[in-house]
Design a protein around this motif. Structure first.
Motif, short mmCIF file in Angstrom:
data_model
loop_
_atom_site.label_atom_id
_atom_site.label_comp_id
_atom_site.label_asym_id
_atom_site.label_seq_id
_atom_site.Cartn_x
_atom_site.Cartn_y
_atom_site.Cartn_z
N THR A 37 0.78 -1.16 0.11
CA THR A 37 -0.07 -0.11 -0.11
C THR A 37 0.75 1.27 0.18
OG1 THR A 37 -0.06 0.18 2.45
CG2 THR A 37 -1.71 -1.17 1.48
N TYR A 38 0.15 2.52 -0.47
CA TYR A 38 1.04 3.55 -0.39
C TYR A 38 1.64 3.92 0.90
CZ TYR A 38 2.56 8.35 -1.68
OH TYR A 38 3.27 9.48 -1.98
N GLU A 39 0.86 3.73 2.13
CA GLU A 39 0.92 4.14 3.23
C GLU A 39 2.31 3.10 3.94
OE1 GLU A 39 -1.98 3.47 2.29
OE2 GLU A 39 -2.82 5.50 2.60
N GLU A 40 2.06 2.06 3.64
CA GLU A 40 3.47 0.84 3.81
C GLU A 40 4.65 1.31 3.07
OE1 GLU A 40 4.05 -3.51 2.57
OE2 GLU A 40 2.34 -3.56 3.84
N ALA A 41 4.42 1.73 1.86
CA ALA A 41 5.70 2.31 0.95
C ALA A 41 6.35 3.25 1.75
CB ALA A 41 5.32 2.51 -0.09
N VAL A 42 5.49 4.36 2.23
CA VAL A 42 6.00 5.55 3.10
C VAL A 42 6.67 5.07 4.22
CG1 VAL A 42 5.43 7.62 4.64
CG2 VAL A 42 4.30 7.07 2.20
N ALA A 43 6.21 4.11 5.12
CA ALA A 43 6.78 3.57 6.32
C ALA A 43 8.13 2.81 5.86
CB ALA A 43 5.79 2.57 7.13
N ASN A 44 7.94 1.97 4.97
CA ASN A 44 9.45 1.38 4.62
C ASN A 44 10.21 2.23 4.07
OD1 ASN A 44 8.00 -1.02 5.43
ND2 ASN A 44 7.50 -1.55 3.40
N GLY A 45 9.87 3.26 3.42
CA GLY A 45 10.91 4.16 2.83
C GLY A 45 11.51 5.03 3.68
N THR A 46 10.67 5.59 4.90
CA THR A 46 11.66 6.08 5.96
C THR A 46 12.48 5.26 6.87
OG1 THR A 46 9.32 7.53 6.40
CG2 THR A 46 10.74 7.34 7.99
N GLU A 47 11.94 4.03 6.94
CA GLU A 47 12.95 3.21 7.45
C GLU A 47 14.36 2.73 6.51
OE1 GLU A 47 12.93 -1.62 8.52
OE2 GLU A 47 11.37 -0.25 9.45
N ALA A 48 13.76 2.80 5.21
CA ALA A 48 15.07 2.49 4.50
C ALA A 48 16.19 3.92 4.63
CB ALA A 48 14.63 2.29 3.06
N LEU A 49 15.65 5.03 4.47
CA LEU A 49 16.15 6.47 4.35
C LEU A 49 16.95 6.26 5.71
CD1 LEU A 49 16.93 8.99 3.25
CD2 LEU A 49 15.04 10.16 4.22
N GLU A 50 16.40 6.16 7.06
CA GLU A 50 17.28 6.07 8.31
C GLU A 50 18.36 5.04 7.97
OE1 GLU A 50 14.41 4.94 10.92
OE2 GLU A 50 13.61 7.16 11.26
N SER A 51 18.29 3.91 7.71
CA SER A 51 19.12 2.89 7.43
C SER A 51 20.40 3.32 6.45
CB SER A 51 18.81 1.39 6.94
OG SER A 51 17.92 0.81 7.80
N LEU A 52 19.86 3.96 5.33
CA LEU A 52 20.72 4.36 4.46
C LEU A 52 21.88 5.56 5.03
CD1 LEU A 52 21.36 4.18 1.64
CD2 LEU A 52 19.78 5.83 0.94
#
Length: 72
Positions: A37-52
């Motif tokens: 879902t779009y909401e899941e993509a935002v949450a996963n994207g935020t987590e991925a950005l933090e990890s990056l």
């Protein structure tokens, strides 16, 4: 400056049947995570950005300069 001023590109992929998430300011893979879902993509994207960001800092690599849009 906040570390989270980076663009997050979210777009639907018919081929993958999910939303793909990428960070245009960071070189490398065009997409780093996804979500059903779009909401899941935002949450996963935020987590991925933090990890990056953590990975860049841990390696001593300088973070790329974020693309900043200016309002008229």
């Amino acid at each position: 400056m906040s570390k989270f001023k980076y663009q997050m590109l979210i777009q639907w992929s018919d081929e993958d049947n999910c939303f793909l998430v990428g960070f245009p300011d960071f070189p490398g893979q065009p997409f780093r995570t996804h979500g059903d879902t779009y909401e899941e993509a935002v949450a996963n994207g935020t987590e991925a950005l933090e990890s990056l960001i953590v990975a860049y800092e841990a390696s001593g690599e300088e973070l790329p300069k974020p693309t900043v849009c200016k309002a008229a």
